[in-house]
Design an enzyme around this catalytic site. Structure first.
Site, PDB file in Angstrom:
ATOM      1  CD  GLU A 102      -3.895   6.860  -6.331  1.00 21.33           C
ATOM      2  OE1 GLU A 102      -3.247   6.569  -5.313  1.00 21.33           O
ATOM      3  OE2 GLU A 102      -4.511   6.025  -7.010  1.00 21.33           O
TER       4      GLU A 102
ATOM      5  CD  GLU B 299      -3.780   4.392 -10.933  1.00 22.49           C
ATOM      6  OE1 GLU B 299      -3.895   3.542 -10.050  1.00 22.49           O
ATOM      7  OE2 GLU B 299      -2.937   5.282 -10.936  1.00 22.49           O
TER       8      GLU B 299
HETATM    9  C1  NAG Z   1      -4.970   0.050  -3.736  1.00 18.36           C
HETATM   10  C2  NAG Z   1      -4.108   0.091  -4.951  1.00 18.36           C
HETATM   11  O1  NAG Z   1      -3.931  -0.855  -5.663  1.00 18.36           O
HETATM   12  N1  NAG Z   1      -3.584   1.259  -5.228  1.00 18.36           N
HETATM   13  C3  NAG Z   1      -2.691   1.409  -6.326  1.00 18.36           C
HETATM   14  C4  NAG Z   1      -3.361   1.986  -7.522  1.00 18.36           C
HETATM   15  O2  NAG Z   1      -2.436   2.152  -8.524  1.00 18.36           O
HETATM   16  C5  NAG Z   1      -1.389   3.019  -8.209  1.00 18.36           C
HETATM   17  C6  NAG Z   1      -0.523   3.175  -9.376  1.00 18.36           C
HETATM   18  O3  NAG Z   1      -0.023   4.442  -9.379  1.00 18.36           O
HETATM   19  C7  NAG Z   1      -0.628   2.477  -7.049  1.00 18.36           C
HETATM   20  O4  NAG Z   1       0.412   3.330  -6.729  1.00 18.36           O
HETATM   21  C8  NAG Z   1      -1.559   2.303  -5.900  1.00 18.36           C
HETATM   22  O5  NAG Z   1      -0.873   1.733  -4.834  1.00 18.36           O
END
Ligand code: NAG
Ligand code: NAG
Ligand code: NAG
Ligand code: NAG
Length: 595
Positions: A187, A258
């Site tokens: 990300e 994800e």
């Molecule tokens: C908004 C949210 O839930 N973001 C999460 C998505 O999953 C990642 C896992 O790596 C989290 O780090 C994020 O905070």
């Protein structure tokens, strides 16, 4: 002869190319991709993946978790690689017990499933320091996740080590193993702007460094529109079917790395819920719009053992996932998604080799269907966006009843085998019964001596992360003040107030060995102000603060530059006004004496 040599050379080149995707015995095991999906063993595939993180359970749980995922219709397990547990001290590695990555990947393979390895090595993941070891903070001039020579050096070294380890055990699909996909970074788009040009060049470097490791399987970057070269940019989110803007090159497939099955929790949060129906809707929507891989984040969340949770994250992780913290099936989530995977598999041929079409059936209902012209192969998704009421629509001459905001799946374009709102699985609930065998848990209570006057070693209170070095969460701070009788506001009978502005995370304050109060921040706002009235006496008074952390942060830019602990200390309401104690001279004691 010259001509013949030419032909021979071309043949050799061809066989070199081919051999990179052909395993021993002539069986194709390479992984490539086209615009539709990953291509495994020469074939397009529908991939249903779930995140299970090996250090968030114990090795004796792994076989059962993986088997339950397989029975739930998954064919891929996705995991991060957690640098800070593998290399807690620079150059000292640990791959034992719950950190046995090779064993975990092998267990996935033994169950006939594929694996995705998300190397990061920055992973966020609500994991302490986002997976980066503490010692990395102490490397001179380091800036994490930027085009910074020290960071790139250490990142490349670790990533290469893990890739070499996987290759040695023949774990990549190109070697006959289960790993079909790897991920570099994580990300990065969410922080890239903060690094300006160094962010742009870093991400290009990271992608090219990964490609240079020649794993024989594709690389992905999630939420990264400018993923370089053949690296696939993928979607993270709740509703990727409607939010993903697509792969950044026409020959890359749509992958969803994800899909949040709930939400992780931080201290103070209510339980997070995401219904089985809502998850099923998003996944059906995704596959109806060219998606070919979905990953449930998490499929099993598990437990943040020991010091592994990021700041303010609870030890229980994604307990609302299809498999709960203990690996028990959560119904109807587990079952409803299992039924969905079965329905989608019935559409496989049409989805992967058919031609996509869209047809509006009403203002809020559309049909998306995949057809192979001239054959009977056809699969349809009837999607209603009408969140208020059910609708009856006509598709290919037949009427269909669609519950509000739902998708029906028709693997033959005629018969509905699944509707996202129609849950067949039974609900269950979890109970706790005290174990007769394992009731030997014991609680111990200690009492801690409250230090009054530690050796002064700094004018200002020192920074907490620097002092604790991720080994403990506690530091005692002491300072002394000499209060003149004339300073006391005796006439008004109002006590002076101790005020501590702290950058995080929690604090307990004492004056002359007496508890006066505590305060804490939160995951969103780590800083806080402690303010409590104190009973000062004329003469020497001892101010003692217990500064506390609840883990290192796991997100945001410039993580190496985060500070925690007391920043400004003063006594308000003395006759002489405010007494600033910030640079009064402080003593420090790392660790509590008994813990
Ligand atoms: C908004 C949210 O839930 N973001 C999460 C998505 O999953 C990642 C896992 O790596 C989290 O780090 C994020 O905070
Ligand atoms: C933390 O320690 C490093 C040296 O390891 C030092 O450079 C830095 O200034 C310290 N930060 C704070 C806020 O004390
Ligand atoms: C799906 O893929 C087809 C063919 O590549 C393309 O025409 C269409 O726009 C895509 N649909 C979506 C929703 O991305
Ligand atoms: C439903 O509506 C939203 C917002 O109006 C839109 O983004 C989405 O594409 C629609 N979905 C369907 C299934 O029509």
């Amino acid at each position: 002869m010259a001509g013949k040599n030419h032909v021979f050379l071309i043949a050799t080149l061809l066989s070199l190319l081919v051999s990179s995707v052909v395993a021993h015995g002539g069986k194709q095991v390479g992984v490539t991709y086209d615009e539709r999906s990953l291509i495994i063993n020469g074939k397009r595939e529908l991939l249903f993946s779930g995140s299970i993180h090996y250090p968030r359970s114990t090795p004796d749980m792994w076989p059962e978790l993986i088997l339950k995922a397989k029975r739930g219709g998954l064919n891929v397990i996705q995991t991060y690689v957690f640098w800070n547990i593998h290399e807690p001290e620079q150059g000292k590695f640990n791959f034992e017990g719950p950190y046995d990555l090779v064993k975990f990947i092998k267990t996935i393979g033994e169950n006939g499933m594929f694996a995705t390895l998300r190397l990061g090595p920055f992973i966020q993941a609500e994991w302490n320091h986002g997976g980066l070891p503490y010692w990395l903070r102490e490397i001179p001039d380091i800036i994490f996740r930027s085009d910074n020579a020290p960071f790139k050096h250490h990142m490349e070294k670790f990533v290469t080590k893990i890739i070499d380890m996987m290759k040695e055990e023949k774990l990549f699909a190109s070697q006959g193993g289960p790993i079909i996909l790897s991920q570099i970074e994580n990300e990065y788009n969410t922080v890239q702007l903060a690094y300006k040009n160094l962010g742009v060049s870093y991400i290009q470097w990271a992608g090219n460094m990964a490609l240079g490791l020649n794993t024989g399987v594709p690389w992905v970057m999630c939420k990264q529109k400018d993923a370089p070269g053949s690296v696939i940019n993928t979607c993270n989110g709740r509703h990727c079917g409607d939010t993903f803007t697509g792969p950044n090159k026409p020959n890359k497939p749509s992958l969803w790395t994800e899909n949040w099955t709930a939400q992780f929790r931080v201290f103070g949060d209510p339980p997070s819920q995401r219904s089985a129906e809502d998850t099923a809707f998003s996944v059906a929507r995704w596959f109806s719009k060219n998606g070919s891989l979905v990953n449930y984040y998490m499929y099993h969340g598990g437990t943040n053992f020991d010091r592994t949770a990021a700041s303010f994250v609870t030890t229980r992780y994604y307990d609302e996932a299809p498999l709960d913290e203990y690996g028990l099936q959560r119904e109807p989530k587990w079952g409803h998604l299992k039924d969905l995977h079965r329905a989608l598999n019935l559409c496989k041929k049409a989805l992967l080799w058919g031609k996509p079409n869209v047809q509006k059936l009403s203002a809020d209902v559309e049909a998306r269907f995949y057809e192979q012209p001239g054959t009977k192969v056809c699969a349809a998704f009837l999607a209603s966006n009408n969140s208020k009421e059910a609708e009856t629509v006509k598709f290919r001459g037949q009427e269909y009843y669609l519950p509000a905001r739902s998708i029906s799946i028709l693997p033959d374009c005629k018969n509905v085998v699944y509707n996202t709102m129609t849950v067949v699985s039974q609900h269950n609930s979890r109970n706790f019964v005290k174990s007769r065998k394992k009731n030997k848990l014991e609680w111990n209570m200690y009492s801690e001596t409250i230090p009054a006057q530690l050796q002064v070693d700094s004018s200002l209170p020192k920074e907490l992360y620097n002092l604790t070095k991720d080994k403990t969460d506690y530091v005692w701070f002491t300072t002394t003040i000499n209060v003149d009788r004339r300073d006391m506001n005796e006439r008004k009978r109002i006590n002076p107030v101790l005020r501590v502005a702290s950058l995080g995370h929690a604090m307990v304050a004492f004056v002359n060995g007496e508890f006066i109060g505590s305060a804490h921040g939160s995951q969103i706002e780590k800083s806080f102000v402690l303010q409590h009235s104190v009973d000062l006496k004329p003469g020497i008074n001892f101010v003692t603060l217990l500064g506390t952390l609840v883990g290192l942060p796991d997100s945001g830019a410039y993580m190496e530059h985060r500070y925690a602990g007391p920043r400004g200390v003063s006594i308000l309401g003395l006759n002489t006004g405010t007494l600033d104690l910030t640079s009064n001279g402080w003593g420090h004691q790392v660790w509590m004496s008994l813990v």
